[in-house]
Design an enzyme around this catalytic site. Structure first.
Site, PDB file in Angstrom:
ATOM      1  N   ASP A 116      15.557   3.224  10.868  1.00 55.83           N
ATOM      2  CA  ASP A 116      15.193   4.402  11.640  1.00 55.83           C
ATOM      3  C   ASP A 116      15.792   4.260  13.040  1.00 55.83           C
ATOM      4  O   ASP A 116      15.716   3.179  13.660  1.00 55.83           O
ATOM      5  CB  ASP A 116      13.677   4.547  11.746  1.00 55.83           C
ATOM      6  N   GLU A 121      16.457  10.959  10.903  1.00 57.38           N
ATOM      7  CA  GLU A 121      17.176   9.775  11.375  1.00 57.38           C
ATOM      8  C   GLU A 121      16.822   8.547  10.561  1.00 57.38           C
ATOM      9  O   GLU A 121      17.094   7.415  10.977  1.00 57.38           O
ATOM     10  CB  GLU A 121      16.869   9.529  12.857  1.00 57.38           C
TER      11      GLU A 121
END
Length: 615
Positions: A479, A522
């Protein structure tokens, strides 16, 4: 042909003349013999009558004089009487001249039947004949009154030697006349036959020559010659009409068939019917090929089927199928048979240098100079074909031949070969489009990485394979740290650029066998398939974090941006035999990494499970 027919006709006429002459000679001989026998029987009867008269008049002492008179008759050389055993027993043996002189006399006395023998030489011909004297009864001549014999007994015989040379001469004269007449007849028949048969012979020769030309594919009309009858002219007209139909039809068929399937370059056969037959056979094979590739589910099946045609039908030993994507500058070797693709080193990484792809034309070996600078095998020959299979995508087929004769044979068949390739191209394009469509459904539009849907589908095959082959899978959940701040400060364009840079680093760091997936926003997942242990997986994760940390991203006006990522690591099947659970475990470890300061890699452990309630 004409001389042959006349010779055969003359031979038949001569044979017929010989047969007629032989039959005539045989008939004359038989007739002459019958005539002589008849004459001998007449003389014999006269002798019998004279003998009977002398006996009745009791002047047998004058019988020799009588016999001498008869012997002086024309053509009678000898004449004598032979007294039978019954008469000799009754009246005595008589004179010495009345005794049997030879076996013929004795045979006739015993059998009572006439016998004769022909004595023939080059000059003279005579017949020796013995006629029996049989006892009869009745009015006029009753032998039983004077002789002590029974009816039908042989009393004696009359023997003669007759000269038939004169008769033979007459027969030979007849033979000469017949032979002369036959020879004259043959000459007359040959003369008339030549005049009558000449137009037929010429017509026959013209027909034969025209038929011979037609067999070789040249349909020519026959010419008209003087002396043809009305029926012959009608036959010639019908034949010429037939040839015209054949010529026009064969040329039309050949022209149209070549449009379907092509033709040989060298024109190996000048016979349009033979070439049309060959084209039809190839057209039939092509139709069957087309029906089969329509049922193939993948482009690999089509390539394999096309390869079988090249090998089995056209006897090609060496070839390679290459796919070139000009946009991506990527060349893929999809199928190889035999010893080929000798230009691989020069174009595999720079496919735009392939001459066939660049010129979109065939490239073949040429004498005295090289048409392709990348082909390095001096003792081999090549022929490359370019086929457009989709926009900016080409199929290059590289044929390699061991000899120049083999190359010439390939070039002769190239039109037929291209017909199979052209039939395959639309089906290959459909398969490429289907693959592209399928990939678009499984790939992220921004980064080009696989998406969550692909992960769900692929895991159905990956998990059983990993369990069956005892493979470890390192699950990395990634992430981007503070990604929302990037979008807020720089805008979504820069945010997209940051995600693309991260995608690039991930693809460059992991192996081709590993999977990189954009899980959402993301967040990314990396599956390290076949990794040895968790330490190797941890090393890869740290390497990714380091590269991201060191990577500078251009923002605007020369400003640079650096970002970090947090990574959670879980091992399958060590932590769980369920890949979904392993990914959840990696997500828990990721949360722990973020919660403990970000920009780090955290290995999942069971103690982290209690923190799930915090989500």
């Amino acid at each position: 042909m004409r001389q042959k027919i006349i010779f055969q006709f003359l031979a038949i006429a001569i044979l017929l003349a010989v047969i007629i002459t032989s039959l005539s000679l045989y008939n004359l001989r038989n007739t002459g013999i019958k005539s002589v026998i008849h004459n001998a029987e007449s003389i014999s009867q006269a002798v019998k009558n004279g003998l009977t008269t002398h006996m009745i008049n009791n002047n047998m002492d004058q019988i020799d004089t009588y016999l001498n008179l008869v012997s002086n008759m024309n053509n009678v050389e000898k004449l004598w009487l032979v007294r039978g055993e019954l008469v000799a027993k009754q009246f005595g043996n008589g004179t010495k001249n009345e005794s049997p002189r030879d076996d013929m006399d004795r045979s006739v006395l015993l059998s009572g039947e006439m016998k004769y023998k022909i004595d023939e030489s080059l000059v003279n011909t005579s017949i020796r004949i013995t006629i029996p004297y049989i006892a009869t009864a009745g009015v006029g001549m009753d032998c039983l009154q004077c002789h002590d014999v029974s009816y039908g007994d042989t009393l004696g015989a009359v023997s003669l030697v007759l000269d038939v040379s004169e008769l033979k001469e007459i027969g030979l004269e007849s033979i000469y006349l017949i032979a002369i007449a036959i020879v004259f007849g043959i000459i007359l028949i040959v003369y008339l036959g030549r005049r009558i048969l000449k137009p037929y012979i010429i017509l026959f020769e013209n027909l034969g020559k025209s038929i011979s030309d037609a067999v070789s594919g040249k349909f020519k009309n026959i010419s008209y010659t003087p002396g043809l009858t009305k029926d012959m002219v009608s036959l010639a007209d019908e034949y010429n009409t037939l040839m015209s139909i054949f010529r026009d039809t064969s040329e039309d068929i050949e022209k149209k068939l070549k449009g379907f399937v092509g033709h040989r370059q060298s024109g190996y056969s000048s016979n349009p019917l033979e070439e049309s037959k060959d084209i039809i056979a190839n057209l039939s094979n092509l139709y069957q090929f087309k029906k089969e590739i329509e049922l193939d589910s993948t482009k690999e099946e089509i390539y394999n089927r096309l390869s079988q045609v090249f090998t089995n039908q056209f006897k090609i030993k060496h070839f390679t199928f290459l796919e070139i994507d000009m946009l991506k500058q990527k060349m893929t070797e999809v199928l190889k048979v035999g010893d080929s693709f000798h230009c691989r080193a020069g174009i595999i990484d720079t496919p735009h240098l392939c001459r066939a792809a660049r010129t979109k034309n065939d490239v073949t070996s040429i004498d005295y100079h090289s048409s392709c600078s990348h082909f390095k095998k001096e003792n081999k020959f090549y022929h490359c074909i370019n086929v457009d299979i989709s926009k900016n995508a080409y199929l290059i087929i590289n044929f390699v031949c061991d000899s120049k004769d083999e190359l010439e044979k390939l070039k002769d068949n190239i039109s037929f070969i291209k017909s199979y390739i052209n039939e395959s191209a639309p089906s290959i394009e459909v398969k490429l489009l289907m693959n592209a469509l399928k990939e678009s459904a499984f790939k992220d539009g921004l980064t080009g990485l696989y998406n969550r849907k692909f992960l769900e589908e692929h895991s159905k095959k990956l998990v059983p394979q990993a369990l069956r082959e005892n493979l470890n899978i390192g699950v990395l959940m990634l992430d981007m740290d503070h990604f929302k701040a990037v979008n807020d400060e720089y805008g979504h364009d820069i945010g997209d650029k940051v995600l693309k840079e991260l995608s690039r680093i991930l693809m460059e760091t992991v192996r081709e066998s590993d999977l990189v997936i954009r899980y959402g926003g993301e967040e990314f997942i990396v599956l390290l398939v076949g990794v040895k242990n968790e330490f190797d997986a941890m090393e890869v994760a740290n390497k990714i974090g380091k590269k991201v940390r060191e990577n500078e991203i251009d923002v605007y006006a020369g400003n640079k941006l650096r970002k970090t990522i947090s990574i959670g690591l879980s091992m399958f099947p060590e932590d769980s035999k369920s890949l979904d659970t392993a990914m959840k475990n990696a997500d828990i470890a990721l949360y722990e990494a973020k919660n403990s300061g970000r920009d780090k890699v955290i290995r999942f452990n069971e103690e982290q499970v209690s923190s799930v309630d915090l989500f």
